[in-house]
Design a protein around this motif. Structure first.
Motif, short mmCIF file in Angstrom:
data_model
loop_
_atom_site.label_atom_id
_atom_site.label_comp_id
_atom_site.label_asym_id
_atom_site.label_seq_id
_atom_site.Cartn_x
_atom_site.Cartn_y
_atom_site.Cartn_z
N ILE A 116 0.84 -1.20 0.00
CA ILE A 116 0.00 0.00 0.00
C ILE A 116 0.87 1.26 0.00
O ILE A 116 0.67 2.17 -0.81
N LEU A 117 1.85 1.28 0.90
CA LEU A 117 2.70 2.48 1.01
C LEU A 117 3.57 2.67 -0.23
O LEU A 117 3.81 3.80 -0.64
N SER A 118 4.02 1.59 -0.84
CA SER A 118 4.81 1.69 -2.07
C SER A 118 4.00 2.36 -3.18
O SER A 118 4.51 3.20 -3.93
N ALA A 119 2.73 1.99 -3.29
CA ALA A 119 1.86 2.59 -4.31
C ALA A 119 1.65 4.08 -4.03
O ALA A 119 1.66 4.91 -4.95
N LEU A 120 1.48 4.43 -2.76
CA LEU A 120 1.32 5.85 -2.40
C LEU A 120 2.60 6.63 -2.67
O LEU A 120 2.56 7.76 -3.17
N SER A 182 5.74 1.53 15.11
CA SER A 182 4.39 2.02 14.82
C SER A 182 3.86 1.51 13.50
O SER A 182 2.64 1.48 13.29
N GLY A 183 4.74 1.16 12.58
CA GLY A 183 4.33 0.72 11.24
C GLY A 183 5.32 1.19 10.21
O GLY A 183 6.51 1.34 10.49
N LEU A 184 4.83 1.46 9.02
CA LEU A 184 5.67 1.91 7.90
C LEU A 184 5.34 3.36 7.56
O LEU A 184 4.17 3.72 7.47
N HIS A 185 6.38 4.16 7.36
CA HIS A 185 6.22 5.59 7.16
C HIS A 185 6.88 6.07 5.87
O HIS A 185 7.90 5.54 5.47
N LEU A 186 6.31 7.14 5.31
CA LEU A 186 7.02 8.03 4.38
C LEU A 186 7.16 9.32 5.17
O LEU A 186 6.19 9.79 5.77
N ILE A 187 8.34 9.91 5.17
CA ILE A 187 8.61 11.10 5.97
C ILE A 187 9.05 12.23 5.04
O ILE A 187 9.94 12.03 4.21
#
Length: 191
Positions: A116-120, A182-187
């Motif tokens: 999910i985060l990779s797609a975002l 907490s999880g996976l982040h983009l910062i």
């Protein structure tokens, strides 16, 4: 006889904040962080008011509200002691608190969260959306309502992995995917 011309002396130029008329930046006494104040209506807010030029504000904040330790402090060199970041968090079942404002029980795997985060991340890097725009609807952090803005923080205030990634960024840069408890982040470093 010589005549002297009089010149008008102008005050030094200060960089524009990008805020709408009547708005100014003030420093909170209780939190020691900037906030926005309307001198006409006496309204105050932690978030930039409607009509703000975000790029101009980002430059102004980076120039005027990134704090520097005195020379020789801590490691012996000048370094920023407070930075400001926004993030987009995707939690998974292994997160320390697998719930969010969007979902009472998060059951997705870490692999699914990564997908999910990779797609975002791709959408952001391709210019389809900003991190702040996507954080509003996709982030599992309560900071989502603020476009992922975490405000100012210093060393020792965030999880080590998050902090290491955030302090390694220049203003305007975004990290790759960062894993924390907490999880996976983009910062994204904003100031």
């Amino acid at each position: 006889m010589t005549t002297l011309s009089t010149a008008t002396i102008l005050p030094p130029l200060t960089p524009s904040t990008g805020l709408p008329p009547s708005w100014e930046i003030r420093l909170s006494r209780s939190h020691s962080i900037p906030y926005y104040f309307n001198t006409s209506t006496y309204e105050s807010t932690w978030e930039p008011p409607l009509g703000t030029d975000a790029e101009q504000l980002k430059v102004y904040m980076a120039t005027n509200h990134s704090y520097i330790l005195p020379s020789g402090a801590a490691s012996g060199t000048n370094q920023r002691s407070k930075i400001r970041c926004s993030h987009l968090l995707i939690k998974h079942s292994g997160s320390r608190r697998p719930s969010s404002w969007k979902e009472k029980y998060i059951t997705r795997s870490e692999h699914d969260a990564f997908t999910i985060l990779s797609a975002l991340e791709s959408r952001i890097r391709n210019g389809e959306a900003t991190l702040a725009e996507l954080a509003l609807t996709e982030s599992d952090c309560s900071s989502a309502r603020k476009g992922g803005d975490l405000g100012y923080f210093g060393k020792g205030e965030m999880q080590t992995e998050f902090e290491d990634a955030a302090f390694a960024l220049n203003v305007g840069e975004m990290s790759g995917i960062v894993k924390t408890g907490s999880g996976l982040h983009l910062i994204e470093r904003t100031a």
